[in-house]
Design a protein around this motif. Structure first.
Motif, PDB file in Angstrom:
ATOM      1  N   GLU A 230       0.827  -1.206   0.000  1.00  0.00           N
ATOM      2  CA  GLU A 230       0.000   0.000   0.000  1.00  0.00           C
ATOM      3  C   GLU A 230       0.864   1.259   0.000  1.00  0.00           C
ATOM      4  OE1 GLU A 230      -3.633   1.970   2.654  1.00  0.00           O
ATOM      5  OE2 GLU A 230      -2.766   0.030   3.200  1.00  0.00           O
ATOM      6  N   GLU A 231       1.914   1.269   0.831  1.00  0.00           N
ATOM      7  CA  GLU A 231       2.832   2.404   0.826  1.00  0.00           C
ATOM      8  C   GLU A 231       3.595   2.497  -0.489  1.00  0.00           C
ATOM      9  OE1 GLU A 231       3.249   4.796   2.965  1.00  0.00           O
ATOM     10  OE2 GLU A 231       1.670   4.032   4.295  1.00  0.00           O
ATOM     11  N   MET A 232       3.876   1.364  -1.102  1.00  0.00           N
ATOM     12  CA  MET A 232       4.569   1.365  -2.384  1.00  0.00           C
ATOM     13  C   MET A 232       3.721   2.028  -3.459  1.00  0.00           C
ATOM     14  SD  MET A 232       5.628  -1.862  -4.770  1.00  0.00           S
ATOM     15  CE  MET A 232       3.883  -2.051  -5.168  1.00  0.00           C
ATOM     16  N   LEU A 233       2.416   1.767  -3.463  1.00  0.00           N
ATOM     17  CA  LEU A 233       1.538   2.383  -4.453  1.00  0.00           C
ATOM     18  C   LEU A 233       1.437   3.890  -4.238  1.00  0.00           C
ATOM     19  CD1 LEU A 233      -1.325  -0.274  -4.589  1.00  0.00           C
ATOM     20  CD2 LEU A 233       0.461   0.119  -6.275  1.00  0.00           C
ATOM     21  N   ARG A 234       1.408   4.322  -2.973  1.00  0.00           N
ATOM     22  CA  ARG A 234       1.389   5.767  -2.713  1.00  0.00           C
ATOM     23  C   ARG A 234       2.666   6.424  -3.215  1.00  0.00           C
ATOM     24  NH1 ARG A 234      -0.546   4.267   2.645  1.00  0.00           N
ATOM     25  NH2 ARG A 234      -2.809   4.531   2.785  1.00  0.00           N
TER      26      ARG A 234
ATOM     27  N   LYS B  72       5.028   9.612  -9.968  1.00  0.00           N
ATOM     28  CA  LYS B  72       4.386   9.680 -11.293  1.00  0.00           C
ATOM     29  C   LYS B  72       4.715   8.455 -12.144  1.00  0.00           C
ATOM     30  CE  LYS B  72       4.355  14.731 -11.298  1.00  0.00           C
ATOM     31  NZ  LYS B  72       4.721  15.965 -12.040  1.00  0.00           N
ATOM     32  N   CYS B  73       4.700   7.283 -11.505  1.00  0.00           N
ATOM     33  CA  CYS B  73       4.962   6.055 -12.254  1.00  0.00           C
ATOM     34  C   CYS B  73       3.793   5.672 -13.153  1.00  0.00           C
ATOM     35  CB  CYS B  73       5.249   4.910 -11.282  1.00  0.00           C
ATOM     36  SG  CYS B  73       6.753   5.135 -10.309  1.00  0.00           S
ATOM     37  N   PHE B  74       2.590   6.133 -12.835  1.00  0.00           N
ATOM     38  CA  PHE B  74       1.418   5.812 -13.647  1.00  0.00           C
ATOM     39  C   PHE B  74       1.243   6.774 -14.820  1.00  0.00           C
ATOM     40  CE2 PHE B  74       0.371   4.656  -9.179  1.00  0.00           C
ATOM     41  CZ  PHE B  74       0.446   3.286  -9.338  1.00  0.00           C
ATOM     42  N   GLU B  75       2.117   7.775 -14.915  1.00  0.00           N
ATOM     43  CA  GLU B  75       2.032   8.761 -15.988  1.00  0.00           C
ATOM     44  C   GLU B  75       3.175   8.655 -16.987  1.00  0.00           C
ATOM     45  OE1 GLU B  75       1.811  12.576 -14.186  1.00  0.00           O
ATOM     46  OE2 GLU B  75       0.174  12.040 -12.812  1.00  0.00           O
ATOM     47  N   ARG B  76       4.290   8.056 -16.569  1.00  0.00           N
ATOM     48  CA  ARG B  76       5.464   7.996 -17.432  1.00  0.00           C
ATOM     49  C   ARG B  76       5.893   6.544 -17.649  1.00  0.00           C
ATOM     50  NH1 ARG B  76       9.010  12.584 -14.211  1.00  0.00           N
ATOM     51  NH2 ARG B  76       7.572  14.343 -14.567  1.00  0.00           N
TER      52      ARG B  76
END
Length: 274
Positions: A122-126, A132-136
Motif C-alpha cells: 500500500e505504501e509502495m503504491l502511494r 508519477k509512475c502511472f504517468e510515465r
C-alpha cells in the motif's frame, strides 16, 4: 350507381398532435390523486439537525406536564426525549496464531506474510503515484528496492529503531551489490522537473549568446590563439636548442675535471669566540 368520392389529404400538424398525445401518459384528475394522499403528522426528528447523530424517542405531550425552557433546549425537541447510546462492546481478542511449522500454507500466508506485505505494498503504491509512475514509461522509482527498505525498517519481530537506515546501508544489500553492481542511472531519471527545466533554460540562453556575430568572432580568435600557443613548452625548448646547440656542455670558465671532481677537500672551521 357508384359514387366517386375524394379522400382528403392528411394534415401533417394533426399527425404530429396524434403522435404526441399517444406518447403522453393518461391525464389524471386532481381529485383522484388527492384521494390516495397519506396524511402524516410532522416529525421534527426527521428534518431538524438537532437530532443528527442522537437517539430519540417520541412521547405524548398531552399526558405529561412539561416545562419548556428555550434557553436550555430547542423548540424542535418538544415531545421527544433523548436516549443514551449503549456502550460499544469490547472487541474480542484476536485468535492465537498457528504454529509456523505445523500450519498449512494458506494459514502461514494469512498470519505471517500478508500482515507485513500488504501494508508495504500500500505504501509502495502511494510512493509510485508520488513519483508519477502511472504517468510515465520510465522513472527512477524501483518497487523492489522500496519494499526491501520498508520491510527492513518495519520488521515486527525487532524492536530496534531503523528509521534512519537507507537501502544502501543494509548489510545483505551491500553484499548483493558487490556481486551484481548496477549501472548508474541517467540524469534524465535523477533530475527533478525543476532541475531539468533549469538545465534546459541555461543551455538555451547560452546558445542565444554564442550565436551572436560578435561572440562568434571572439570565439574564432580564441581558437586561433590556442592553436598558436599550443605546446608552448616544446616550442621554447626548440628555440633555445637552435640558439645554443651546445648548451648541455660545461661553460668555458671551468674545466670538466673541476666540475666532475669528487675528491675535493672542504675544510670547515668552527667560529671563534671573541
Amino acid at each position: 350507381m357508384s359514387l366517386i368520392t375524394r379522400v382528403p389529404e392528411a394534415n401533417i400538424w394533426e399527425e404530429i398532435c396524434k403522435e404526441f398525445a399517444f406518447k403522453c401518459p393518461p391525464f389524471k384528475d386532481d381529485d383522484e390523486e388527492s384521494v390516495h394522499t397519506v396524511l402524516e403528522d410532522f416529525d421534527s426528528s426527521r428534518t431538524n439537525p438537532v437530532f443528527f447523530g442522537k437517539m430519540s424517542s417520541k412521547i405524548n405531550v398531552e399526558d405529561t406536564d412539561l416545562d419548556f425552557h428555550a434557553e436550555v433546549s430547542h423548540p424542535a425537541c418538544v415531545g421527544h426525549t433523548f436516549l443514551d447510546r449503549p456502550a460499544k462492546p469490547p472487541s474480542p481478542p484476536p485468535p492465537a496464531k498457528p504454529d509456523k511449522k505445523k500450519c498449512t500454507p494458506r494459514q502461514f500466508l494469512e498470519n505471517y506474510i500478508f500482515p507485513v506485505l500488504l501494508p508495504a505494498m500500500e505504501e509502495m503504491l502511494r510512493k509510485a503515484r508520488k513519483e508519477k509512475c502511472f504517468e510515465r514509461k520510465r522513472t527512477k522509482f524501483n518497487a523492489l528496492d522500496f519494499l526491501t527498505e520498508f520491510i527492513y525498517k518495519n520488521n515486527p519481530n525487532l524492536k530496534v529503531d531503523r528509521e534512519k537506515v537507507e537501502l544502501l546501508d543494509i548489510s545483505f544489500v551491500q553484499e548483493w551489490l558487490k556481486d551484481h553492481p548496477r549501472p548508474p542511472l541517467p540524469l534524465s531519471l535523477i533530475w527533478t522537473e525543476e532541475e531539468a527545466a533549469l538545465k534546459i533554460q541555461s543551455f538555451w540562453r547560452g546558445y542565444l549568446v554564442r550565436k551572436d556575430p560578435e561572440i562568434q568572432e571572439l570565439r574564432q580568435w580564441q581558437h586561433e590563439w590556442r592553436e598558436e600557443n599550443a605546446d608552448i613548452t616544446r616550442k621554447v625548448s626548440d628555440f633555445w636548442y637552435n640558439k645554443m646547440p651546445e648548451g648541455d656542455k660545461p661553460t668555458p670558465n671551468a674545466s670538466e675535471e673541476v666540475l666532475t671532481a669528487t675528491d675535493i677537500n672542504i675544510a670547515v672551521q668552527q667560529p671563534v669566540k671573541t
